[in-house]
Motif scaffolding. Structure first.
Motif, PDB file in Angstrom:
ATOM      1  N   THR A   1     -19.706 -15.657  -2.784  1.00  0.00           N
ATOM      2  CA  THR A   1     -19.376 -15.016  -1.516  1.00  0.00           C
ATOM      3  C   THR A   1     -19.012 -16.118  -0.546  1.00  0.00           C
ATOM      4  O   THR A   1     -19.879 -16.703   0.085  1.00  0.00           O
ATOM      5  CB  THR A   1     -20.583 -14.236  -0.969  1.00  0.00           C
ATOM      6  OG1 THR A   1     -21.041 -13.346  -1.965  1.00  0.00           O
ATOM      7  CG2 THR A   1     -20.214 -13.452   0.278  1.00  0.00           C
TER       8      THR A   1
ATOM      9  N   GLU B   1     -20.564 -17.984   6.036  1.00  0.00           N
ATOM     10  CA  GLU B   1     -21.500 -16.944   5.608  1.00  0.00           C
ATOM     11  C   GLU B   1     -20.804 -15.585   5.558  1.00  0.00           C
ATOM     12  O   GLU B   1     -20.955 -14.827   4.600  1.00  0.00           O
ATOM     13  CB  GLU B   1     -22.695 -16.881   6.564  1.00  0.00           C
ATOM     14  CG  GLU B   1     -23.687 -15.787   6.196  1.00  0.00           C
ATOM     15  CD  GLU B   1     -24.845 -15.688   7.166  1.00  0.00           C
ATOM     16  OE1 GLU B   1     -25.832 -14.997   6.829  1.00  0.00           O
ATOM     17  OE2 GLU B   1     -24.782 -16.278   8.264  1.00  0.00           O
ATOM     18  N   TYR B   2     -20.098 -15.251   6.617  1.00  0.00           N
ATOM     19  CA  TYR B   2     -19.330 -14.011   6.669  1.00  0.00           C
ATOM     20  C   TYR B   2     -17.857 -14.361   6.477  1.00  0.00           C
ATOM     21  O   TYR B   2     -17.395 -15.398   6.960  1.00  0.00           O
ATOM     22  CB  TYR B   2     -19.543 -13.291   8.000  1.00  0.00           C
ATOM     23  CG  TYR B   2     -20.990 -12.921   8.250  1.00  0.00           C
ATOM     24  CD1 TYR B   2     -21.645 -12.008   7.418  1.00  0.00           C
ATOM     25  CD2 TYR B   2     -21.709 -13.492   9.299  1.00  0.00           C
ATOM     26  CE1 TYR B   2     -22.971 -11.672   7.641  1.00  0.00           C
ATOM     27  CE2 TYR B   2     -23.044 -13.158   9.523  1.00  0.00           C
ATOM     28  CZ  TYR B   2     -23.663 -12.249   8.688  1.00  0.00           C
ATOM     29  OH  TYR B   2     -24.972 -11.924   8.902  1.00  0.00           O
TER      30      TYR B   2
ATOM     31  N   SER C   1     -23.897  -9.746   2.246  1.00  0.00           N
ATOM     32  CA  SER C   1     -23.184 -10.949   2.695  1.00  0.00           C
ATOM     33  C   SER C   1     -23.518 -12.183   1.872  1.00  0.00           C
ATOM     34  O   SER C   1     -22.974 -13.256   2.134  1.00  0.00           O
ATOM     35  CB  SER C   1     -23.514 -11.232   4.169  1.00  0.00           C
ATOM     36  OG  SER C   1     -24.881 -11.562   4.314  1.00  0.00           O
TER      37      SER C   1
ATOM     38  N   SER D   1     -17.423 -13.135  13.974  1.00  0.00           N
ATOM     39  CA  SER D   1     -17.626 -14.575  14.142  1.00  0.00           C
ATOM     40  C   SER D   1     -16.424 -15.124  14.893  1.00  0.00           C
ATOM     41  O   SER D   1     -15.318 -15.123  14.354  1.00  0.00           O
ATOM     42  CB  SER D   1     -17.762 -15.271  12.779  1.00  0.00           C
ATOM     43  OG  SER D   1     -18.902 -14.814  12.074  1.00  0.00           O
TER      44      SER D   1
ATOM     45  N   PHE E   1     -22.767  -9.446  14.838  1.00  0.00           N
ATOM     46  CA  PHE E   1     -22.819  -9.084  13.413  1.00  0.00           C
ATOM     47  C   PHE E   1     -22.822  -7.566  13.356  1.00  0.00           C
ATOM     48  O   PHE E   1     -22.969  -6.892  14.384  1.00  0.00           O
ATOM     49  CB  PHE E   1     -24.066  -9.667  12.715  1.00  0.00           C
ATOM     50  CG  PHE E   1     -25.375  -9.278  13.356  1.00  0.00           C
ATOM     51  CD1 PHE E   1     -26.121  -8.208  12.884  1.00  0.00           C
ATOM     52  CD2 PHE E   1     -25.867  -9.994  14.439  1.00  0.00           C
ATOM     53  CE1 PHE E   1     -27.314  -7.847  13.480  1.00  0.00           C
ATOM     54  CE2 PHE E   1     -27.067  -9.640  15.043  1.00  0.00           C
ATOM     55  CZ  PHE E   1     -27.788  -8.569  14.557  1.00  0.00           C
TER      56      PHE E   1
ATOM     57  N   ASN F   1     -21.395 -18.681  15.210  1.00  0.00           N
ATOM     58  CA  ASN F   1     -22.085 -17.957  14.140  1.00  0.00           C
ATOM     59  C   ASN F   1     -23.488 -17.565  14.591  1.00  0.00           C
ATOM     60  O   ASN F   1     -24.223 -18.383  15.146  1.00  0.00           O
ATOM     61  CB  ASN F   1     -22.181 -18.822  12.883  1.00  0.00           C
ATOM     62  CG  ASN F   1     -20.825 -19.081  12.270  1.00  0.00           C
ATOM     63  OD1 ASN F   1     -19.817 -18.471  12.643  1.00  0.00           O
ATOM     64  ND2 ASN F   1     -20.780 -20.000  11.315  1.00  0.00           N
TER      65      ASN F   1
END
Length: 600
Positions: free
Chosen positions: A25, A32-33, A50, A210, A365, A480
């Motif tokens: 991922t 991260e995203y 995620s 983000s 988020f 973030n």
């Protein structure tokens, strides 16, 4: 559907002579995203969390994820034939151990080297070496086997004025160069998006929730290169004031696609980079005569320590955010059972309240709004049409946050909507006590999050309970919502860089929780600002300042299970909440706020 997609992927694997294919991922920047273009693992597994890595062989497939997603992943993988690997659980192999098991002598492992970290690729290469196999690091088979893959887009970038950032880009670049000198480096390569955005005081929208933009950075002692402009048709993403700011600060803007072709031309230089954050392809693209100085990106610590301007702005952001969350709580308590509401509509109502705040940009988020048993799914995601109706009973957990020009917020509150079982009230009270215990900690400088995590977790361990996530994470400034290198986590986990010495100016969340599958989930979360306290013969003492300002639902608290110190801490916090938020309320709402923050 997932079985058919995996079958298509295996066709491409067979054509490329690849026996095992790995899909993490990630994007090209270890984010991260990720944007929709990079959701390859989600496309081929159906798992929407995620964090996770999919490993596909010709005979099977396995999905590796951590404790935040065990319940969610088990549901989403049903019927796919993909085996869930619960990372960290007893007798569950790591990805590397699993590859040792499934790869036969002489077989090959493939992946897109732009989305796999260099350090991980090195470990995989060692496994293949022992098996006399072959590593194929330049094949994006996931992309090839995904018809209709979304486009990679570059959205408009905007300048974050220094009244919000507190420091100009030229000053930040100069600080990076000083660190390069200390390390004996001539070039610094930077690929992490939040570091680049912070360094240049720019923000964007290339990743949902983000405020970053797709870019690579190269800093030398006399040049700063930004590889970020879309090669064709990207002029509108870089307004005139942004271009002028870059030019004033000695930064040259180049096409995003030119970064990898640029790398082989570097010769005989000492390059500072973080091997744990850069891609396999980046390392493979560098000439053999360069010397790599593997250190954390200097910007990681710099941006984690908020300057005085940022700190004051963050306080303002949390007042606005607290007003929104308190108004949501008032609306929820007043209307549950009287009007129709579900997890999605409640989250939308809260988002509407945030949008009323000045300088609000977007959620930090995707909101987790989880009613009843859904609260036990740590990173639950409600979907329209299939989400739970909210009724005047049980518990509702809402984990949400916002990006403002004054900073980013992250808050969790669990609300009692009616009669609770004795177990629910006991668990709610445990969580309150744990959160208060950590936030009221006084400690000596040089302590790390690893040292302090026990302050929250011991409340659970005393009862034979625990939660499968860290107690807290760093939070970026309009960046973030999960930011290294500070955090609270009692054990060292490979790949995690979240236990730095806690410095004055760091913002870290405090969010213990309890999750009972099939029944309920309870989490409470405040953001804490690390501050200097007294200094004496024992050293420099530190403490935490509360940033988050919103009531903790007293309807969930069993006062008889609280010690006197717990009650005092909760009362002191609620007094602060009332004093800071009361000027923004009046009439019935103000009376309710007074009741919601009453002493117990």
């Amino acid at each position: 559907m997932i079985k058919e997609r995996l079958s298509k992927l295996r066709e491409h694997m067979k054509a490329a002579g690849i026996d095992c294919y790995l899909i993490p991922t990630s994007d090209y920047h270890d984010s991260e995203y990720v944007s929709s273009f990079f959701m390859v693992r989600k496309y081929f597994s159906g798992f929407t969390g995620s964090a996770g890595t999919l490993v596909v062989t010709m005979e099977g497939a396995a999905l590796f994820t951590d404790g935040r997603y065990f319940i969610q992943a088990a549901k989403e993988l049903e019927g796919t034939g993909i085996k869930l690997m619960k990372v960290g659980e007893a007798k569950v192999p790591t990805i590397k151990e699993y590859l040792e098991q499934v790869l036969k002598e002489g077989q090959s492992l493939g992946f897109d080297g732009r989305v796999v970290k260099a350090n991980d690729a090195k470990d995989y290469e060692e496994i293949l070496g022992r098996k006399k196999g072959r590593l194929v690091w330049d094949k994006d088979l996931g992309g090839e086997a995904w018809p209709g893959r979304p486009a990679l887009l570059h959205q408009p970038v905007f300048l974050l004025d220094e009244r919000y950032s507190g420091e100009g880009a030229s000053s930040k670049i100069a600080r990076v160069r000083e660190k390069m000198k200390e390390e004996g480096a001539q070039i610094h390569i930077l690929t992490t998006l939040d570091d680049i955005a912070w360094l240049l005081n720019l923000r964007g929208n290339d990743v949902q929730n983000s405020p970053v933009f797709l870019a690579y950075g190269v800093i030398t002692m006399d040049k700063a290169l930004l590889f970020a402009q879309e090669e064709k048709g990207g002029e509108e993403a870089w307004p005139g004031n942004v271009r002028a700011y870059l030019e004033e600060n000695g930064v040259t803007l180049l096409p995003y696609e030119d970064f990898y072709p640029y790398l082989p031309g570097i010769h005989g230089k000492k390059i500072l980079l973080s091997a744990g954050r850069v891609s396999c392809m980046l390392k493979k693209s560098l000439a053999q005569d360069v010397e790599i100085i593997d250190r954390p990106n200097p910007t990681a610590l710099m941006k984690a320590v908020k300057n005085p301007v940022e700190r004051e702005n963050i306080r303002k952001a949390h007042v606005k955010d607290g007003v929104a969350v308190a108004r949501f709580m008032y609306w929820l308590k007043k209307n549950v059972g009287k009007i129709s509401m579900d997890e999605v509509s409640a989250a939308q109502y809260l988002e509407g309240l945030r949008r009323e705040g000045e300088n609000y940009i977007e959620p930090s988020f995707d909101t987790i709004c989880a009613y009843g048993p859904n609260g036990a799914i740590i990173h639950y995601s409600a979907e329209p049409g299939s989400c739970a109706q909210i009724r005047p009973e049980g518990l509702l957990m809402v984990d949400s946050g916002g990006h403002y020009l004054e900073g980013s917020t992250d808050i969790t509150r669990t609300f009692a909507l009616g009669e609770l079982t004795p177990q629910m009230k006991a668990h709610f009270t445990l969580v309150v006590r744990a959160m208060l215990n950590l936030k009221c900690t006084k400690f000596l400088y040089e302590a790390r999050g690893m040292n302090l995590d026990i302050r929250a977790r011991e409340i659970f361990w005393e009862q034979g309970l625990d939660y499968k996530h860290g107690t807290g994470h760093g939070v970026g400034y309009l960046l973030n919502v999960h930011e290294d290198p500070n955090g609270f986590w009692w054990k060292k986990t490979p790949g995690r860089e979240d236990s730095a010495i806690l410095e004055e100016g760091m913002v870290t969340t405090d969010e213990p929780g309890i999750y009972i599958e099939g029944s309920h989930g309870i989490r409470l979360e405040n953001e804490l600002l690390c501050r200097k306290g007294e200094e004496n013969q024992y050293g420099q003492f530190m403490y935490f300042e509360d940033l988050t300002l919103a009531p903790i639902d007293l309807d969930g608290v069993e006062v008889s299970l609280m010690q006197e110190i717990d009650r005092k801490r909760l009362n002191d916090y609620h007094q602060q909440v009332y004093e800071k938020l009361a000027p923004y309320f009046e009439g019935e709402e103000l009376a309710w706020l007074g009741e919601a923050t009453r002493p117990i």
